[in-house]
Enzyme design. Sequence first.
Site, mmCIF file in Angstrom:
data_model
loop_
_atom_site.group_PDB
_atom_site.id
_atom_site.type_symbol
_atom_site.label_atom_id
_atom_site.label_comp_id
_atom_site.label_asym_id
_atom_site.label_seq_id
_atom_site.Cartn_x
_atom_site.Cartn_y
_atom_site.Cartn_z
ATOM 1 N N THR A 219 0.836 -1.197 0.000
ATOM 2 C CA THR A 219 0.000 0.000 0.000
ATOM 3 C C THR A 219 0.874 1.251 0.000
ATOM 4 O OG1 THR A 219 -1.801 1.157 1.126
ATOM 5 C CG2 THR A 219 -0.183 0.122 2.535
ATOM 6 N N GLY B 143 -2.410 5.490 6.413
ATOM 7 C CA GLY B 143 -3.402 5.041 7.391
ATOM 8 C C GLY B 143 -3.568 3.533 7.364
ATOM 9 N N LYS B 144 -3.662 2.988 6.134
ATOM 10 C CA LYS B 144 -3.797 1.536 5.998
ATOM 11 C C LYS B 144 -2.557 0.829 6.538
ATOM 12 C CE LYS B 144 -6.772 0.789 2.044
ATOM 13 N NZ LYS B 144 -6.869 0.231 0.698
ATOM 14 N N ASP C 100 -8.298 -4.527 -0.381
ATOM 15 C CA ASP C 100 -9.157 -3.656 -1.167
ATOM 16 C C ASP C 100 -10.509 -3.667 -0.483
ATOM 17 O OD1 ASP C 100 -9.025 -1.975 -3.567
ATOM 18 O OD2 ASP C 100 -10.756 -3.138 -4.198
ATOM 19 N N SER C 101 -11.173 -2.524 -0.469
ATOM 20 C CA SER C 101 -12.420 -2.469 0.295
ATOM 21 C C SER C 101 -13.348 -1.426 -0.284
ATOM 22 C CB SER C 101 -12.109 -2.131 1.754
ATOM 23 O OG SER C 101 -11.428 -0.892 1.828
ATOM 24 N N GLY D 79 -14.151 7.819 5.721
ATOM 25 C CA GLY D 79 -14.940 7.375 4.562
ATOM 26 C C GLY D 79 -16.442 7.454 4.808
ATOM 27 N N TYR D 80 -17.115 6.355 4.505
ATOM 28 C CA TYR D 80 -18.575 6.317 4.559
ATOM 29 C C TYR D 80 -19.101 5.968 5.965
ATOM 30 C CZ TYR D 80 -18.066 6.306 -0.531
ATOM 31 O OH TYR D 80 -17.749 6.645 -1.825
ATOM 32 N N ASP D 81 -18.229 5.926 6.965
ATOM 33 C CA ASP D 81 -18.625 5.516 8.318
ATOM 34 C C ASP D 81 -19.853 6.256 8.871
ATOM 35 O OD1 ASP D 81 -16.797 3.510 8.650
ATOM 36 O OD2 ASP D 81 -15.369 4.698 9.811
ATOM 37 N N LYS E 127 -15.204 -0.640 16.563
ATOM 38 C CA LYS E 127 -15.438 -0.960 15.152
ATOM 39 C C LYS E 127 -14.471 -2.033 14.638
ATOM 40 C CE LYS E 127 -15.079 0.942 10.527
ATOM 41 N NZ LYS E 127 -14.442 1.948 9.696
HETATM 42 P P1 IMP Z 1 -9.457 1.249 -1.245
HETATM 43 O O1 IMP Z 1 -9.610 -0.018 -0.431
HETATM 44 O O2 IMP Z 1 -8.233 2.018 -0.861
HETATM 45 O O3 IMP Z 1 -9.637 1.022 -2.696
HETATM 46 O O4 IMP Z 1 -10.621 2.257 -0.856
HETATM 47 C C1 IMP Z 1 -11.745 1.846 -0.214
HETATM 48 C C2 IMP Z 1 -12.707 2.982 -0.005
HETATM 49 O O5 IMP Z 1 -13.883 2.375 0.549
HETATM 50 C C3 IMP Z 1 -12.237 3.990 1.006
HETATM 51 O O6 IMP Z 1 -11.720 5.116 0.410
HETATM 52 C C4 IMP Z 1 -13.536 4.328 1.723
HETATM 53 O O7 IMP Z 1 -14.203 5.236 0.913
HETATM 54 C C5 IMP Z 1 -14.362 3.080 1.654
HETATM 55 N N1 IMP Z 1 -14.223 2.269 2.873
HETATM 56 C C6 IMP Z 1 -13.598 1.076 3.000
HETATM 57 N N2 IMP Z 1 -13.656 0.636 4.264
HETATM 58 C C7 IMP Z 1 -14.338 1.584 4.947
HETATM 59 C C8 IMP Z 1 -14.692 1.703 6.319
HETATM 60 O O8 IMP Z 1 -14.399 0.867 7.188
HETATM 61 N N3 IMP Z 1 -15.378 2.807 6.640
HETATM 62 C C9 IMP Z 1 -15.713 3.769 5.741
HETATM 63 N N4 IMP Z 1 -15.387 3.716 4.476
HETATM 64 C C10 IMP Z 1 -14.695 2.626 4.067
#
Ligand code: IMP
Length: 211
Positions: A15, A19-20, A76-77, A162-164, A184
């Site tokens: 990565t 933060g990650k 990825d998330s 993010g969308y929390d 969480k």
């Molecule tokens: P990526 O995994 O870096 O491609 O980005 C994943 C995106 O999904 C993040 O920028 C957030 O917008 C959202 N996301 C993933 N996990 C969470 C979470 O635990 N809380 C809030 N938003 C999340």
Amino acid sequence: MAPHRRLEGKILIATHNAGKLREMRELLAPYGITAVSAGELGLPEPEETGSTFLANAEIKARAGAQASGLPSFADDSGICVAGLDGAPGIYSARWADGKDFMGAMARIDAELRERGCLAPHERKAWFISALSIVWPDGHLEDFEGRIDGTLVWPPRGAAGFGYDPMFLPDGHERTFGEMSSDEKHGLPADGSRALSHRARAFQDLAKVCLG
Ligand code: IMP
């Protein structure tokens, strides 16, 4: 199918996101795993051309393993909204242009309203976290965690990211934005199921690759 493989020693965390990196290092440290990151080694970021979370995690882990010669761990998330046919999904970060999550949450709410999705049962959503580990010889282990919930409006709480603030996990009365990081993402000491998608995926990974 090849037998599962344990993760040991030094690894690469594929990565460029600080933060990650911090979160993953904290999760792996208790198992004696030390990690360098793709960002620290100056490795290029591969293009995420997959059509699923797992495919994109695997692309990042595979590129990391090839470039570093170390077992490489990537994630990825994102969030999937039932009433929007699973969007934004793998485009969750892109909907926010990297940082405008208030705008991305407002877009989700507006698109749900346009489709007449106002009642809680029409506003279901889920977070997914895909974790991949690829070894330099190509061996792959992957895991996926999921948490289901409902999208509230207006957003609530300033914790998390993010969308929390608009995500109310099923069975809870506070959004992810109103919960502490430990509540969480924490891994319950008694081994019971963690709450967040990322913690759930990590619990499965730990059982298979760190146990
Ligand atoms: P990526 O995994 O870096 O491609 O980005 C994943 C995106 O999904 C993040 O920028 C957030 O917008 C959202 N996301 C993933 N996990 C969470 C979470 O635990 N809380 C809030 N938003 C999340």
